[in-house]
Enzyme design. Structure first.
Site, PDB file in Angstrom:
ATOM      1  N   ARG A  57      99.300  54.474 102.078  1.00  0.00           N
ATOM      2  CA  ARG A  57      98.677  54.110 103.304  1.00  0.00           C
ATOM      3  C   ARG A  57      99.665  54.067 104.551  1.00  0.00           C
ATOM      4  O   ARG A  57      99.246  54.510 105.764  1.00  0.00           O
ATOM      5  CB  ARG A  57      97.964  52.853 103.389  1.00  0.00           C
ATOM      6  CG  ARG A  57      96.760  52.788 102.164  1.00  0.00           C
ATOM      7  CD  ARG A  57      95.881  51.539 102.547  1.00  0.00           C
ATOM      8  NE  ARG A  57      95.000  51.786 103.683  1.00  0.00           N
ATOM      9  CZ  ARG A  57      94.261  50.863 104.548  1.00  0.00           C
ATOM     10  NH1 ARG A  57      94.327  49.585 103.816  1.00  0.00           N
ATOM     11  NH2 ARG A  57      93.609  51.151 105.511  1.00  0.00           N
ATOM     12  N   ASP A 134      88.604  58.801 107.182  1.00  0.00           N
ATOM     13  CA  ASP A 134      88.080  57.459 106.794  1.00  0.00           C
ATOM     14  C   ASP A 134      88.510  57.002 105.563  1.00  0.00           C
ATOM     15  O   ASP A 134      88.892  56.063 105.260  1.00  0.00           O
ATOM     16  CB  ASP A 134      86.605  57.469 107.034  1.00  0.00           C
ATOM     17  CG  ASP A 134      85.937  56.220 107.053  1.00  0.00           C
ATOM     18  OD1 ASP A 134      86.923  55.000 107.010  1.00  0.00           O
ATOM     19  OD2 ASP A 134      84.845  55.991 106.711  1.00  0.00           O
ATOM     20  N   ASP A 140      93.133  55.671 109.824  1.00  0.00           N
ATOM     21  CA  ASP A 140      92.917  56.369 110.969  1.00  0.00           C
ATOM     22  C   ASP A 140      93.367  55.796 112.282  1.00  0.00           C
ATOM     23  O   ASP A 140      93.882  56.036 113.116  1.00  0.00           O
ATOM     24  CB  ASP A 140      91.476  56.562 111.150  1.00  0.00           C
ATOM     25  CG  ASP A 140      90.845  57.396 109.595  1.00  0.00           C
ATOM     26  OD1 ASP A 140      91.695  58.176 109.147  1.00  0.00           O
ATOM     27  OD2 ASP A 140      89.592  57.215 109.479  1.00  0.00           O
ATOM     28  N   CYS A 198      81.995  37.040 117.463  1.00  0.00           N
ATOM     29  CA  CYS A 198      81.511  37.427 115.998  1.00  0.00           C
ATOM     30  C   CYS A 198      80.837  36.468 115.392  1.00  0.00           C
ATOM     31  O   CYS A 198      81.236  35.493 115.291  1.00  0.00           O
ATOM     32  CB  CYS A 198      83.034  37.638 115.234  1.00  0.00           C
ATOM     33  SG  CYS A 198      82.994  38.092 113.453  1.00  0.00           S
ATOM     34  N   GLN A 220      77.091  46.389 103.153  1.00  0.00           N
ATOM     35  CA  GLN A 220      77.352  47.414 102.280  1.00  0.00           C
ATOM     36  C   GLN A 220      77.637  46.742 100.888  1.00  0.00           C
ATOM     37  O   GLN A 220      77.941  47.509  99.882  1.00  0.00           O
ATOM     38  CB  GLN A 220      78.664  48.114 102.764  1.00  0.00           C
ATOM     39  CG  GLN A 220      78.479  48.885 104.082  1.00  0.00           C
ATOM     40  CD  GLN A 220      79.545  49.471 104.452  1.00  0.00           C
ATOM     41  OE1 GLN A 220      80.215  50.380 103.817  1.00  0.00           O
ATOM     42  NE2 GLN A 220      80.216  49.080 105.497  1.00  0.00           N
ATOM     43  N   ASP A 241      77.536  46.092 115.280  1.00  0.00           N
ATOM     44  CA  ASP A 241      78.135  46.736 116.480  1.00  0.00           C
ATOM     45  C   ASP A 241      78.742  45.228 117.367  1.00  0.00           C
ATOM     46  O   ASP A 241      79.107  45.668 118.668  1.00  0.00           O
ATOM     47  CB  ASP A 241      77.257  47.548 117.313  1.00  0.00           C
ATOM     48  CG  ASP A 241      77.062  49.034 116.614  1.00  0.00           C
ATOM     49  OD1 ASP A 241      78.265  49.442 116.295  1.00  0.00           O
ATOM     50  OD2 ASP A 241      76.135  49.658 116.608  1.00  0.00           O
ATOM     51  N   CYS A 243      80.960  43.476 118.003  1.00  0.00           N
ATOM     52  CA  CYS A 243      82.190  43.066 118.762  1.00  0.00           C
ATOM     53  C   CYS A 243      82.618  44.476 119.460  1.00  0.00           C
ATOM     54  O   CYS A 243      83.538  44.453 120.375  1.00  0.00           O
ATOM     55  CB  CYS A 243      83.323  43.149 117.769  1.00  0.00           C
ATOM     56  SG  CYS A 243      83.757  44.449 116.532  1.00  0.00           S
ATOM     57  N   LYS A 297      70.378  52.984  98.201  1.00  0.00           N
ATOM     58  CA  LYS A 297      69.185  52.328  99.004  1.00  0.00           C
ATOM     59  C   LYS A 297      69.330  50.681  98.747  1.00  0.00           C
ATOM     60  O   LYS A 297      68.698  49.958  99.552  1.00  0.00           O
ATOM     61  CB  LYS A 297      67.937  52.882  98.591  1.00  0.00           C
ATOM     62  CG  LYS A 297      67.339  52.757  97.083  1.00  0.00           C
ATOM     63  CD  LYS A 297      65.761  53.215  96.818  1.00  0.00           C
ATOM     64  CE  LYS A 297      65.543  52.879  95.325  1.00  0.00           C
ATOM     65  NZ  LYS A 297      63.951  53.139  95.056  1.00  0.00           N
TER      66      LYS A 297
END
Length: 381
Positions: A57, A134, A140, A198, A220, A241, A243, A297
């Site tokens: 990384r 990503d 990134d 947050c 996720q 979204d 923050c 799903k």
């Protein structure tokens, strides 16, 4: 070949193929990032989705042995949806985060990087290149920060002066020694709006995120969502979204440069009830082209159930009861039972008791018990 001249030509070509910002940096080790990643690992703040080998990384030479520089690219995506459908009492809707509007950004950025590689190869046949978006080993954001694309905000996003943080990032490692650009000075100043808002306190401090608490990560996951986060999800189906939308730099930033990034309102803000019973084939046909579908799903259906509970949507009770009784997946059955209790219609008690009698899974039983306790509380028992 004159590398300065090649850099100018690459910049010019990048504009022609729809790259909104491009920056160059060295392939030196990311020393500061290494320390941060070690700390994140020690604190248990990693999501588990990232590359586990820290050396890969932070050290571009591990990925391309003759690496000399890195090209960073950014594409601006829309922050506002045209003709956004409204949620109604009969048809409540969920929301995908802006980074999952339109075509999967991995495909969009790979297309631009592939074109850039071909252009450079034509100019310099001996050029070596390795591109990533990503899911690659490099960070990134660390590359973009060093290449002068933007600064790393307190919300852990790259913030560009032109487009705010509404940008997708990708990079290309190469053996060409491009002259590096200068990083941009951090302009967050004393602002702490993102930290203050947050929903789960995932932003531990400016620039440090506990990924395991971040709603974008939680949406996720595939298992039962930890109890303390279920009421924090709101109507989010995928991502978060908050923050970004609170950030003063992002105020008024909304760019519609790329047709493939434009959201289909019925996909970006889908009706919740139909999501509960969508087949695999229907899911793939409707959502397969967006980045938010990558985990399948199940997490999205679980989140849709939590969103219906958030709305206390009594019109969804029939659907939730069917899911609780018939869905083969314990997480979906159990979350449905929890949601039925949260919605708080005490006439649902017999359905929950019927489900409890036949349920074999211990975790699901616990969720049904929670649902029953919510109803008992509602009835004042």
């Amino acid at each position: 070949m004159n590398i300065e001249q090649l850099k100018k030509e690459v910049i010019e070509y990048s504009k022609q193929i729809g790259i909104d910002k491009i920056g160059f940096t060295t392939a030196d080790m990311f020393e500061e990032l290494k320390q941060r990643l070690v700390t994140q690992q020690e604190l248990g703040y990693q999501s588990g989705f990232e590359e586990s080998d820290i050396e890969k990384r932070v050290n571009p030479i591990k990925l391309l042995p003759k690496a000399s520089s890195i090209i960073s690219i950014a594409l601006a995506y829309p922050s506002k949806m045209k003709n956004a459908p409204r949620s109604t009492k009969e048809d409540r809707r969920g929301i995908f985060c802006r980074a999952s509007w339109g075509k999967d950004y991995h495909d969009v950025l790979r297309d631009r990087l592939t074109k850039l590689e071909a252009f450079i190869k034509e100019k310099l046949p001996e050029a070596q290149m390795k591109s990533m978006v990503d899911t690659g080993e490099l960070s990134d954001r660390a590359v973009a920060e060093r290449a002068g694309i933007g600064w790393s905000g307190k919300n852990c996003s790259i913030i560009t002066p032109e487009f705010g943080s509404y940008v997708y990032l990708g990079e290309m490692i190469t053996n060409i020694p491009f002259p590096p650009d200068q990083p941009i000075e951090n302009q967050c100043g004393s602002c702490t709006k993102c930290l203050d808002i947050c929903p789960t306190g995932a932003l531990v401090q400016g620039g440090q995120l506990d990924s395991t608490k971040c709603i974008a990560f939680l949406t996720q996951t595939k298992g039962f969502l930890p109890e303390q986060y279920r009421t924090k999800i709101g109507n989010r189906i995928y991502g978060c979204d908050t923050c970004q939308t609170i950030c003063p730099i992002n105020k008024g930033k909304d760019f519609h440069f790329h047709e493939e990034m434009e959201p289909d309102p019925e996909i970006a803000k889908p009706k919740l009830k139909p999501l509960l019973t969508i087949s695999n084939r229907e899911f793939k046909e409707k959502f397969g082209h967006i980045s938010g579908s990558w985990r399948g799903k199940k997490p999205l259906q679980r989140n849709a159930i939590l969103a219906l509970a958030h709305y206390k949507d009594k019109t969804a009770l029939e659907d939730l009861v069917q899911v609780m009784h018939k869905d083969p997946r314990p997480v979906i059955r159990g979350t449905a039972a929890w949601a039925i209790g949260k919605i708080g219609d005490i006439t649902m008690e017999p359905e929950l008791r019927k489900a409890l009698e036949k349920e074999q899974d211990d975790e699901v039983k616990q969720e049904i018990e929670k649902g029953l306790s919510f109803l008992a509380e509602k009835a004042g028992i």
